[in-house]
Scaffold this active site. Structure first.
Site, short mmCIF file in Angstrom:
data_model
loop_
_atom_site.label_atom_id
_atom_site.label_comp_id
_atom_site.label_asym_id
_atom_site.label_seq_id
_atom_site.Cartn_x
_atom_site.Cartn_y
_atom_site.Cartn_z
N SER A 67 45.51 37.22 46.77
CA SER A 67 45.53 38.31 45.81
C SER A 67 45.90 37.78 44.42
CB SER A 67 46.55 39.36 46.25
OG SER A 67 46.58 40.38 45.31
N GLY A 68 45.13 38.18 43.41
CA GLY A 68 45.40 37.75 42.04
C GLY A 68 44.72 36.44 41.69
N THR A 101 37.83 39.35 41.70
CA THR A 101 37.10 40.46 41.07
C THR A 101 36.55 40.02 39.71
OG1 THR A 101 38.46 42.04 42.25
CG2 THR A 101 37.34 42.86 40.30
N ASN A 103 49.36 41.42 41.24
CA ASN A 103 48.18 41.59 40.39
C ASN A 103 48.19 43.01 39.82
OD1 ASN A 103 45.65 41.75 39.28
ND2 ASN A 103 44.53 41.23 41.14
N SER A 141 44.85 44.99 41.24
CA SER A 141 44.51 44.47 42.56
C SER A 141 43.51 45.38 43.28
CB SER A 141 45.79 44.35 43.38
OG SER A 141 45.50 43.78 44.62
N SER A 142 42.45 44.78 43.80
CA SER A 142 41.47 45.57 44.57
C SER A 142 42.13 45.95 45.88
CB SER A 142 40.24 44.73 44.90
OG SER A 142 39.80 44.02 43.79
N GLY A 191 42.56 39.96 48.62
CA GLY A 191 43.02 38.66 49.09
C GLY A 191 44.11 38.73 50.14
N GLU A 229 47.52 38.58 51.82
CA GLU A 229 48.80 39.04 51.28
C GLU A 229 49.81 39.28 52.38
OE1 GLU A 229 49.00 42.01 47.50
OE2 GLU A 229 47.46 42.29 48.99
N1 LIG Z 1 38.48 33.75 34.78
C1 LIG Z 1 39.48 34.47 34.29
N2 LIG Z 1 39.75 34.48 32.98
C2 LIG Z 1 40.77 35.20 32.48
N3 LIG Z 1 41.61 35.96 33.21
C3 LIG Z 1 41.40 35.99 34.53
C4 LIG Z 1 40.32 35.27 35.15
N4 LIG Z 1 40.39 35.50 36.48
C5 LIG Z 1 41.42 36.34 36.67
N5 LIG Z 1 42.02 36.64 35.50
C6 LIG Z 1 43.21 37.52 35.30
O1 LIG Z 1 43.88 37.66 36.54
C7 LIG Z 1 43.92 39.03 36.95
C8 LIG Z 1 43.72 39.10 38.44
O2 LIG Z 1 42.41 38.71 38.77
P1 LIG Z 1 41.55 39.52 39.84
O3 LIG Z 1 41.84 40.96 39.74
O4 LIG Z 1 40.15 39.06 39.70
O5 LIG Z 1 42.20 38.95 41.18
P2 LIG Z 1 41.69 39.21 42.67
O6 LIG Z 1 41.51 37.86 43.29
O7 LIG Z 1 40.51 40.11 42.67
O8 LIG Z 1 42.97 39.87 43.33
P3 LIG Z 1 43.08 41.02 44.45
O9 LIG Z 1 42.86 40.37 45.79
O10 LIG Z 1 44.49 41.48 44.28
O11 LIG Z 1 42.08 42.05 44.13
C9 LIG Z 1 42.82 39.71 36.13
O12 LIG Z 1 43.13 41.05 35.91
C10 LIG Z 1 42.83 38.91 34.85
O13 LIG Z 1 43.87 39.36 34.00
MG LIG Z 2 40.21 41.99 43.28
#
Ligand SMILES: Nc1ncnc2c1ncn2[C@@H]1O[C@H](COP(=O)(O)OP(=O)(O)OP(=O)(O)O)[C@@H](O)[C@H]1O
Ligand SMILES: [Mg+2]
Length: 610
Positions: free
Chosen positions: A195-196, A200, A242, A245-246, A469, A471
């Protein structure tokens, strides 16, 4: 100095060339250290590894000095109780830290981590795994890097045939697009990570790239992109890891015309949602939030017409102690959602329907009950009557019928319907169950309507999987077990793709290679879902909830009997578990205790792996 800036040494007397600095040129401090005897030191605080010189070796321990110690302390390293990774200093020379992990001089975890960290420090967040450029490691920079603009899209969509493709999500999206248009076959992009980690964001980058490069005759690609803010408002939440977080899994297919005038351009899309985390609707952990949309509505111009006020006034939102988050602009995000809904073609009454249901849930959360009949029954507390009224209004049902449905339940005994009173606890559970069911059904319907708005001819497709992700929470719900199980499966897919396929390439070409040891997820997958040789935990759960006399204790006994000897499973006080808990050792190095109530709404407790 080499053309790429590395120092090397040439002995003009012997004509020998070396990367290592000759002793004669070393400083007094450098002379104290021996570059031929180096190890990796674990840096526990940051979870990484640092290179170190071995100063002295003893029978039980050795003394090491971090290479960049800058006068810092030497470290005693016990020789027992942990794996000691030797280090060849030239392997960490920046010229040998490639943009493809497979090209590293060794695949020792510390060297892999060091390479990724070194690249990360130079803002190179992407690294390939394997020469076929189908696997990409991405590190979250937590800052906006200027690498996603139109010029990068143009560059990655028409890569130079003379240069190696740089690692990037756009390179993955482009490879998927080219493979799909070339073979007229469906292609999948799987995104996994904790997660994070940035899954997404990576999904959005792939979709942006495809929308830009493939385009569409109808403008549907813009509607596809607009689906994101809506899905995130209703399906994402702030967690400890996050802020966005999705809380659901998403499989998104972008469809393309396979032939004809608009061949290879986007014709539509399809979204499938999995495992929405329903428990979050009624309670979020300390410091976390429920779904963004609730807070957005409370702060929106709609609030008055939904009889909503400050988010702190709603039990489902206030109980976690986290309502406003500095990084989240609920008002601005809400405007974006409303714009996206109208761009997707949602009529005013459809939008109102969504918001009414959200409001009904918040009002339901404030309904309280008082005991009746000596505690055996319950009634809506006087002060909470207005909340039942508001919930009924926004659910568009009769208030009296709603109130009655919460304080009694129906069971069918030998074909006859019987009504039974709910005590306060059962009535509270009925409200929560209703709120969760309404939200979940609304989310499914929302996805259906999004699909109706973006649907088109399905020629060929590129699918992107963005799940939540891995967790571990303090209390893990049954939903968490399913999420982590999914992540186990994805990790297994990655292992099989990366290691097994790479090995088969070597075998096919008759090239000699050392087998790379990798973590095999099969034991955990079998523990959870196998039918043979033993029924897995989830299959046994399925059986238990169908058994009339089924219970937590019987389920646990069955699991323990079958899997007690499995090293990835533990139960009983010997494994540090008590009550109805058991633990599973996941690939992510954590343990967690599992459901206590089969089927309905199990809770669990988790601790870091010991
Ligand atoms: N390539 C990137 N460039 C800039 N910021 C990023 C990037 N990837 C992620 N982030 C930052 O990290 C945060 C978390 O990323 P994201 O929501 O994509 O995580 P996730 O893997 O989908 O987590 P989850 O499993 O909790 O949904 C985003 O809101 C953004 O602020
Ligand atoms: Mg996500």
């Amino acid at each position: 100095m080499t053309v790429d800036g590395g120092d090397y040494y040439h002995n003009i007397v012997t004509d020998e060339v070396s990367w290592e600095k000759p002793v004669e040129l070393q400083t007094a401090e450098e002379r104290q250290t021996d570059t031929s005897d180096c190890i990796w030191l674990e840096e526990k605080s940051e979870g990484g590894w640092v290179p170190a010189y071995v100063l002295k070796r003893g029978s039980n321990s050795l003394k090491a000095r971090p290479v960049d110690s800058k006068g810092g302390k030497d470290v005693d390293v016990p020789l027992k109780g942990g794996k000691l990774y030797p280090l060849t200093m030239s392997h960490i020379d920046k010229r040998f830290l490639p943009d493809d992990l497979v090209l590293l001089q060794s695949l020792d975890p510390p060297l892999v981590a060091y390479c990724l960290r070194h690249r990360f420090q130079e803002n190179k967040i992407y690294t390939w795994v394997g020469a076929d450029h189908t696997v990409l490691v991405s590190l979250n920079p937590f800052k906006r890097l200027p690498i996603y603009g139109p010029s990068q899209i143009a560059e990655f969509s028409a890569p130079s045939p003379n240069r190696l493709q740089a690692p990037h999500t756009f390179a993955i999206a482009n490879a998927a697009y080219r493979a799909m248009t070339g073979a007229k076959a469906d292609i999948s992009i799987l995104i996994s990570g904790e997660s994070g980690a940035g899954k997404t964001e990576a999904t959005k980058q792939c979709l942006n790239f495809l929308a830009d490069v493939a385009g569409s005759a109808s403008g549907v690609e813009q509607r596809i992109l607009q689906a994101n803010p809506i899905l995130e408002a209703f399906g994402n939440a702030k967690t400890l890891r996050n802020d966005n977080s999705s809380r659901f899994g998403r499989w998104m297919e972008v469809h393309f015309h396979a032939r004809g005038l608009h061949e290879n351009s986007i014709s539509g899309a399809f979204v499938e949602n999995y495992l929405l985390e329903k428990s979050r609707v009624v309670s979020a952990g300390k410091g976390e939030r429920s779904y963004h949309i609730f807070y957005q509505l409370c702060a929106s111009p709609w609030a008055a017409s939904l009889s909503l006020g400050d988010a702190n006034g709603y039990a489902y939102l206030a109980s976690s102690g986290c309502v406003s988050v500095p990084s989240i602009d609920d008002t601005g995000d809400f405007d974006e959602v409303v714009t996206a809904l109208s761009a997707m073609g949602f009529a005013q009454e459809d939008t109102q329907w969504l918001f009414f249901l959200c409001a009904a849930i918040l009002h339901l959360g404030n309904v309280k009950f008082s005991p009746t009949d000596g505690g055996e029954g319950s009634a809506v507390a006087q002060a909470a009557q207005s909340h039942v009224g508001l919930a009924a209004h926004y659910l568009q049902v009769d208030q009296a019928a709603l109130g009655a449905a919460l304080v009694e339940r129906q069971t069918v005994v030998r074909g006859e319907v019987q009504r039974m009173r709910n005590n306060v606890k059962a009535a509270d559970e009925a409200v929560e169950a209703l709120a969760k069911a309404v939200y979940s059904a609304m989310f499914d319907e929302l996805v259906k309507r999004i699909n109706a708005a973006v649907g088109g001819e399905r020629g060929v497709a590129i699918g992107v999987l963005d799940i939540f992700g891995f967790e571990i929470f303090e209390k893990n719900s049954f939903e968490q077990l399913c999420i982590n199980f999914t992540n186990e499966r994805l990790q297994q897919k990655f292992n099989s793709h990366t290691f097994t396929q790479e090995e088969s390439l070597y075998v096919a070409e008759g090239a000699p290679f050392d087998k790379v040891p990798f973590l095999d997820n099969t034991p955990v997958l079998e523990l959870l879902s196998a039918k043979k040789p033993q029924l897995g935990v989830l299959i046994l759960l399925d059986e238990e909830v169908r058994t009339p006399q089924g219970s937590d204790a019987k389920w646990l006994a069955k699991i323990s009997e079958r899997h007690g000897a499995n090293p990835v499973f533990g139960s009983g006080s010997g494994a540090g578990c008590n009550g109805f808990s058991f633990l599973i050792r996941h690939y992510a190095g954590t343990r967690w205790d599992a459901p206590r109530t089969p089927g309905a709404a199990p809770h669990a407790r988790a601790q870091p792996h010991s």
